[in-house]
Design an enzyme around this catalytic site. Structure first.
Site, mmCIF file in Angstrom:
data_model
loop_
_atom_site.group_PDB
_atom_site.id
_atom_site.type_symbol
_atom_site.label_atom_id
_atom_site.label_comp_id
_atom_site.label_asym_id
_atom_site.label_seq_id
_atom_site.Cartn_x
_atom_site.Cartn_y
_atom_site.Cartn_z
ATOM 1 N N HIS A 4 40.040 78.852 -24.546
ATOM 2 C CA HIS A 4 40.028 77.553 -23.871
ATOM 3 C C HIS A 4 41.399 76.973 -23.565
ATOM 4 C CE1 HIS A 4 36.225 78.005 -26.102
ATOM 5 N NE2 HIS A 4 35.728 77.578 -24.962
ATOM 6 N N GLY A 20 41.348 61.912 -25.522
ATOM 7 C CA GLY A 20 40.113 62.555 -25.069
ATOM 8 C C GLY A 20 40.206 62.968 -23.609
ATOM 9 N N ARG A 43 39.749 74.820 -17.502
ATOM 10 C CA ARG A 43 38.659 73.833 -17.406
ATOM 11 C C ARG A 43 39.154 72.425 -17.068
ATOM 12 N NH1 ARG A 43 33.500 75.224 -20.305
ATOM 13 N NH2 ARG A 43 33.642 77.449 -20.640
ATOM 14 N N ARG A 87 45.046 62.018 -32.954
ATOM 15 C CA ARG A 87 44.154 61.571 -31.884
ATOM 16 C C ARG A 87 44.589 60.182 -31.435
ATOM 17 N NH1 ARG A 87 39.803 60.274 -29.094
ATOM 18 N NH2 ARG A 87 38.418 58.608 -29.772
ATOM 19 N N ILE A 88 44.657 59.979 -30.129
ATOM 20 C CA ILE A 88 44.902 58.644 -29.578
ATOM 21 C C ILE A 88 43.741 58.361 -28.642
ATOM 22 C CG2 ILE A 88 47.392 58.322 -29.870
ATOM 23 C CD1 ILE A 88 47.927 59.759 -27.329
ATOM 24 N N SER A 90 39.998 55.605 -27.808
ATOM 25 C CA SER A 90 39.402 54.272 -27.786
ATOM 26 C C SER A 90 38.189 54.253 -28.712
ATOM 27 C CB SER A 90 38.983 53.900 -26.366
ATOM 28 O OG SER A 90 38.055 54.843 -25.883
ATOM 29 N N GLU A 181 35.139 61.430 -32.355
ATOM 30 C CA GLU A 181 35.943 62.630 -32.627
ATOM 31 C C GLU A 181 36.606 62.719 -34.002
ATOM 32 O OE1 GLU A 181 36.449 60.702 -29.849
ATOM 33 O OE2 GLU A 181 35.546 61.965 -28.314
ATOM 34 N N ASP A 204 35.844 48.290 -26.280
ATOM 35 C CA ASP A 204 34.602 47.549 -26.028
ATOM 36 C C ASP A 204 34.075 47.057 -27.371
ATOM 37 O OD1 ASP A 204 33.983 50.718 -25.695
ATOM 38 O OD2 ASP A 204 32.454 49.776 -26.919
HETATM 39 N N1 HPA Z 1 30.732 54.256 -28.785
HETATM 40 C C1 HPA Z 1 31.167 55.510 -28.986
HETATM 41 N N2 HPA Z 1 32.371 55.904 -28.630
HETATM 42 C C2 HPA Z 1 33.185 55.013 -28.051
HETATM 43 C C3 HPA Z 1 32.786 53.700 -27.821
HETATM 44 C C4 HPA Z 1 31.507 53.308 -28.211
HETATM 45 O O1 HPA Z 1 31.101 52.152 -28.031
HETATM 46 N N3 HPA Z 1 33.824 53.068 -27.214
HETATM 47 C C5 HPA Z 1 34.814 53.967 -27.075
HETATM 48 N N4 HPA Z 1 34.446 55.138 -27.593
#
Ligand code: HPA
Length: 234
Positions: A4, A20, A43, A87-88, A90, A181, A204
């Site tokens: 990969h 990611g 990929r 890992r960086i 969200s 992750e 979020d």
């Molecule tokens: N759920 C799962 N993974 C995520 C979220 C979430 O709300 N926000 C960013 N990565």
């Protein structure tokens, strides 16, 4: 070359940052590294190697979710001898005091399962961050005037979650945020004796449903790259 990752053996650095999103890898490399070189595009999962303050660094996309990250991290460790993996990414905030844009340094991560669950069977393995990286990342946050949240997160297999009851239990037990992750990254680092950390920005919130606009995501992503680089080479 691996199945990969198209890079030659010497093209991956000992320190690897893992967003990611492959386009985040490109942006981070082009924004923060000197002489970034594209070393993987198999990929479309872009990886770049360059230097930061004289230190060689690779930024490699991991994809979304633990099965994808597990492929890249296994190959980075076993075939390219990566030593430090950060890992960086969200995450979704899960506590009322965890706000959009806040940074979380994940000390540990709870899961229902990871690709490593097959090894652990009945054991509830507790994956942990590398203490030296954690401490250095905390100091790097302090230097930037950022107060990070420190504690446990949840690594989920699903983005579109159908278990509000389980989320409620995790909220009750202080889990700070949800991503997809970190638990597998920490399990692999433990298995191979490598250093790992997950640095997360709250993009979020599960309670309120609010989400960061994409412009703000870039700013907070840049902060995480700088924190990761400072921690890796502290
Ligand atoms: N759920 C799962 N993974 C995520 C979220 C979430 O709300 N926000 C960013 N990565």
């Amino acid at each position: 070359m691996t199945i990969h990752i198209g890079a030659e053996k010497g093209q991956i650095a000992g320190t690897v940052l893992l967003p990611g999103d492959p386009y985040r890898a490109k942006w981070a490399a082009e924004t923060f590294l000197e002489a970034p070189e594209l070393v993987n595009e198999t990929r479309g999962m872009l990886g770049y190697t360059g230097t930061w303050r004289g230190n060689r660094v690779t930024v490699q996309g991991s994809g979304m979710g633990m099965p994808s990250l597990s492929i890249y991290v296994n190959e980075l460790i076993r075939d390219y001898d990566a030593q430090t993996l950060i890992r960086i990414g969200s995450c979704g905030g899960m506590q009322p005091h965890v706000a959009l844009r806040d940074i979380i340094l994940a000390m540990t991560s709870s899961t229902i399962s990871t690709p490593s669950s097959g090894i652990f069977r009945e054991l509830n393995f507790a994956p942990v961050a590398d203490w030296g990286l954690l401490r250095a990342a905390y100091s790097a946050c302090e230097d930037k005037g950022i107060v990070p949240h420190m504690g446990g997160i949840y690594s989920s297999d699903v983005f579109y979650d159908e278990r509000p009851d389980l989320n409620a239990e995790m909220v009750r037990h202080g889990i700070l945020g949800v991503e997809m992750e970190a638990a597998e990254l920490y399990a692999l680092a433990a298995r191979y004796g490598r250093r790992a950390l997950a640095i997360l920005t709250v993009s979020d919130h599960l309670d309120t449903g609010e989400a960061l606009p994409s412009q703000d995501r870039e700013q907070s992503f840049g902060d995480m790259v700088e924190i990761a680089l400072n921690a890796a080479f502290a």
